[in-house]
Design an enzyme around this catalytic site. Structure first.
Site, short mmCIF file in Angstrom:
data_model
loop_
_atom_site.label_atom_id
_atom_site.label_comp_id
_atom_site.label_asym_id
_atom_site.label_seq_id
_atom_site.Cartn_x
_atom_site.Cartn_y
_atom_site.Cartn_z
N HIS A 177 3.28 10.15 12.03
CA HIS A 177 3.10 8.74 11.68
C HIS A 177 3.45 7.78 12.82
CE1 HIS A 177 4.36 4.82 9.98
NE2 HIS A 177 3.23 4.98 9.33
N HIS A 236 -0.99 10.09 0.65
CA HIS A 236 -0.44 9.38 1.81
C HIS A 236 0.53 10.28 2.57
CE1 HIS A 236 2.53 6.36 3.50
NE2 HIS A 236 1.39 5.95 4.03
N GLU A 258 -6.02 8.31 10.42
CA GLU A 258 -5.67 7.02 11.02
C GLU A 258 -5.39 7.18 12.50
OE1 GLU A 258 -2.46 4.76 9.24
OE2 GLU A 258 -2.44 3.37 10.94
N ASP A 306 -2.13 10.65 9.90
CA ASP A 306 -1.90 9.70 11.00
C ASP A 306 -1.89 10.52 12.28
OD1 ASP A 306 -1.33 7.34 9.36
OD2 ASP A 306 0.55 8.36 8.83
N GLU A 313 -4.46 12.22 3.80
CA GLU A 313 -4.33 11.34 4.97
C GLU A 313 -3.64 12.03 6.14
OE1 GLU A 313 -1.30 8.50 5.42
OE2 GLU A 313 -2.58 7.05 6.43
O1 G3P Z 1 -2.94 4.07 6.39
C1 G3P Z 1 -2.59 3.44 5.21
C2 G3P Z 1 -1.16 3.35 5.24
O2 G3P Z 1 -0.72 4.63 5.55
C3 G3P Z 1 -0.74 2.39 6.30
O3 G3P Z 1 0.55 2.44 6.45
O4 G3P Z 1 2.33 2.79 8.04
O5 G3P Z 1 1.97 4.44 6.24
O6 G3P Z 1 0.41 4.33 8.14
P1 G3P Z 1 1.33 3.58 7.27
CA CA Z 2 -1.38 5.75 7.61
#
Ligand code: G3P
Ligand code: CA
Length: 350
Positions: free
Chosen positions: A72, A30, A163, A59, A57
């Site tokens: 993010h 993450h 994302e 964002d 991951e």
């Molecule tokens: O994308 C999964 C998780 O990361 C969602 O929460 O706010 O950390 O992007 P966030």
């Molecule tokens: Ca995310």
């Protein structure tokens, strides 16, 4: 005699072998190995790759010149030194928006450990010290280059888990972030459902659009925030839940729920309360990847991170885990589900 031996053997196996019907969930780093290095820096991604994370991951938001960067928030001020370098560039709300800066300007910033926008205090005090490093904010292209380079040099294939952030907001600023992100992913060879890539989004309309209008063939995950289903005795209204899963299954391959919608806690009898979410999602062919397991923010029902991973992988039978601590999650997963130690893509639900 032979038959008796077989019977005894079967009885022995039945009583001594634990019945493991769970499959190893994929471990998704993450924002990288963000428990150890500032989130979304290339260093955090390299560490996560070295630790053996199955997916990394990213964002994504856009700059003024429409370059996708790995960040993010739509704001820069909680993870960079933008307030020092560009003190006059905030909007009326006092925030510094990535979309107001060119990529060349973003590249001048130092990325740092996250601080709280109101208090300016570090969000995770035990992590990397804030403003004590020279990391930068990567573009999506730079990050994909790094991952593909490490895949080649290490011989271990880590996937990507991208994302799309705030598509409606980007549209209100005159930009189609989904189209731009798909173009960059395609340029790096991520186009098909069989590729080691997931694309996730909280926005339901946009996730549908990705599949139906933009013809995205990558595996899509519908992220879920505070849910819309009626709660009944620590669970959900099952008819409503089934209806929702049926709808999502028409355009996506999986869901990304909050941890608390999968495991509620413990009942008065001390037993773990697992909701019906995973079971119903599986009935509709959807994989389930909850967020976010943190070793330094344990929920009250788990005494250790190892136990938390066990609750989600063995008890709740999820297909993937977002975690800031990929090394510890992999160790726990491989400990509790030793037979399925090898990296598996669980995009096909059980
Ligand atoms: O994308 C999964 C998780 O990361 C969602 O929460 O706010 O950390 O992007 P966030
Ligand atoms: Ca995310």
């Amino acid at each position: 005699m032979m038959q008796l031996t077989r019977l005894l053997l079967a009885l022995l196996l039945a009583t001594s072998t634990p019945i493991v019907d769970a499959k190893a969930p994929i471990v998704i780093a993450h924002r990288g190995a963000s428990g150890y290095l500032p989130e979304h820096t290339l260093a955090a991604k390299a560490l996560a790759h070295g630790m053996g994370a199955d997916y990394l991951e990213q964002d994504v938001v856009l700059t003024k010149d429409s370059i996708p960067i790995v960040l993010h928030d739509i704001h820069l001020d909680t993870v960079t030194n933008v307030t020092e370098l560009f003190p006059d560039r905030q909007r009326d709300d006092g925030r510094y928006y990535a979309i107001d800066f060119t990529v060349a300007e973003v590249k001048r910033l130092r990325a740092t450990e996250r601080v709280d926008a109101k208090t300016n205090k570090t969000v995770f005090p035990r992590r990397f010290p804030p403003h004590a490093s020279h990391f930068t904010v990567p573009t999506l292209a730079e990050e994909l280059e790094l991952i593909q380079g490490l895949n080649k040099s290490s011989g271990r294939q880590a996937g990507i888990y991208t994302e799309i952030k705030s598509p409606a907001w980007h549209r209100s600023e005159g930009k189609d972030i989904s189209k731009i992100v798909l173009e960059v992913l395609g340029r790096y060879g991520y186009r098909e459902a069989s590729d080691a890539a997931y694309l996730q989004c909280f926005d339901v309309v946009e996730t549908k659009r990705l599949r139906q209008e933009l013809n995205c063939r990558l595996k899509l995950v519908q992220l879920l925030g505070a849910n819309n289903w009626k709660e009944v005795d620590s669970d959900f209204d099952l008819e409503e839940l089934a209806r929702s899963m049926r709808e999502i299954a028409k355009y996506a391959e999986g869901i990304g729920p909050r941890m608390s919608d999968v495991v509620r806690g413990r009942g008065t009898d001390g037993n773990l309360i697992v909701t019906s979410l995973v079971a119903v999602a599986h009935q509709h062919g959807l994989v389930v990847h909850p967020y976010t397991l943190r070793a330094d923010a344990l929920p009250g029902y788990s005494e250790s991170f190892d136990e938390l991973v066990k609750h989600f992988s063995v008890d709740a039978k999820v297909d993937g885990l977002f975690t800031d601590f990929p090394d510890q999650a992999l160790r726990a997963r491989n400990h509790h589900l030793p037979e399925s130690k090898a990296t598996e893509d669980t995009s096909a639900p059980r």
